[in-house]
Design a protein around this motif. Structure first.
Motif, mmCIF file in Angstrom:
data_model
loop_
_atom_site.group_PDB
_atom_site.id
_atom_site.type_symbol
_atom_site.label_atom_id
_atom_site.label_comp_id
_atom_site.label_asym_id
_atom_site.label_seq_id
_atom_site.Cartn_x
_atom_site.Cartn_y
_atom_site.Cartn_z
ATOM 1 N N MET A 169 0.870 -1.179 0.000
ATOM 2 C CA MET A 169 0.000 0.000 0.000
ATOM 3 C C MET A 169 0.906 1.228 0.000
ATOM 4 O O MET A 169 1.894 1.270 0.744
ATOM 5 C CB MET A 169 -0.912 0.012 1.229
ATOM 6 C CG MET A 169 -1.858 1.189 1.279
ATOM 7 S SD MET A 169 -3.006 1.315 -0.105
ATOM 8 C CE MET A 169 -4.145 0.000 0.303
ATOM 9 N N CYS A 170 0.578 2.187 -0.843
ATOM 10 C CA CYS A 170 1.393 3.389 -0.973
ATOM 11 C C CYS A 170 0.587 4.633 -0.629
ATOM 12 O O CYS A 170 -0.619 4.704 -0.881
ATOM 13 C CB CYS A 170 1.914 3.536 -2.398
ATOM 14 S SG CYS A 170 3.124 2.285 -2.856
ATOM 15 N N THR A 171 1.271 5.609 -0.077
ATOM 16 C CA THR A 171 0.727 6.942 0.121
ATOM 17 C C THR A 171 1.165 7.777 -1.075
ATOM 18 O O THR A 171 2.356 7.799 -1.413
ATOM 19 C CB THR A 171 1.258 7.570 1.425
ATOM 20 O OG1 THR A 171 0.850 6.765 2.519
ATOM 21 C CG2 THR A 171 0.761 8.996 1.598
ATOM 22 N N LEU A 172 0.204 8.423 -1.715
ATOM 23 C CA LEU A 172 0.504 9.305 -2.835
ATOM 24 C C LEU A 172 0.783 10.701 -2.292
ATOM 25 O O LEU A 172 0.045 11.202 -1.439
ATOM 26 C CB LEU A 172 -0.666 9.341 -3.818
ATOM 27 C CG LEU A 172 -1.095 7.991 -4.364
ATOM 28 C CD1 LEU A 172 -2.281 8.153 -5.309
ATOM 29 C CD2 LEU A 172 0.049 7.269 -5.055
ATOM 30 N N MET A 173 1.867 11.313 -2.785
ATOM 31 C CA MET A 173 2.282 12.615 -2.286
ATOM 32 C C MET A 173 2.546 13.541 -3.472
ATOM 33 O O MET A 173 2.954 13.080 -4.539
ATOM 34 C CB MET A 173 3.544 12.479 -1.420
ATOM 35 C CG MET A 173 3.379 11.507 -0.260
ATOM 36 S SD MET A 173 4.836 11.385 0.789
ATOM 37 C CE MET A 173 4.583 12.856 1.802
#
Length: 178
Positions: A169-173
């Motif tokens: 799971m990735c956090t988009l920044m």
């Protein structure tokens, strides 16, 4: 290269710390560099990087190498201009493990942002794995702000050479570039 040696006054015969200053430059990563980039990932990963270098020839991406005076990469990463219109998306950022937390990642991201700005774009984005708080802290320190989450996956090479699917799971920044 300047070198500073600090010795503890109570134990002058024992060398306590050496601080080394490296002059770094950012340039295009080239196929010949891949032989010295084993620290960045498996053979399978480097084959993928080689494919991205072909995209760099068409201008779809920039792929950067950060090098000291030896001109051997100690960090690498890409900027993809095809993922989202008007945005440079940073991806596959890596710093040699022995040189992490020395400012090289900051230098790499800033060099990538300069490439984005030189294309007339004003926004950079990236995805950081949620199990990588050190990287996320770097991006936040550099002005990136989380705006969403999304799953991601890719094939990775196991120690025995087989391929397996890695899911995360990735956090988009994103960051507005001045």
């Amino acid at each position: 290269m300047p070198r500073v040696i600090t010795v503890d006054a109570d134990a002058p015969e024992v060398l306590k710390m050496i601080s080394v200053v490296l002059k770094l430059s950012a340039r295009d990563l080239v196929h010949a560099d891949l032989a010295s980039c084993g620290w960045a990932g498996s053979d399978h990963h480097l084959v993928g990087v080689a494919q991205q270098l072909e995209r760099a020839r068409t201008g779809e991406v920039d792929y950067l190498a950060v090098c000291p005076a030896t001109d051997i990469p100690v960090a690498k990463g890409g900027v993809d201009y095809q993922i989202k219109e008007g945005v440079g998306t940073l991806w596959q950022l890596a710093v040699h493990p022995a040189l992490q937390s020395c400012g090289i990642g900051t230098f790499l991201v800033e060099a990538a942002e300069l490439r984005i700005k030189n294309r007339g774009l004003r926004q950079a984005e990236l995805a950081v794995e949620e199990n990588n708080p050190r990287a996320r802290a770097l991006y936040e320190r550099l002005g990136y702000v989380a705006y969403d989450r999304q799953p991601d996956s890719w094939d990775e090479q196991a120690p025995d050479g087989s391929l397996r699917r890695y899911e995360t799971m990735c956090t988009l920044m994103r960051k507005e570039l001045a």
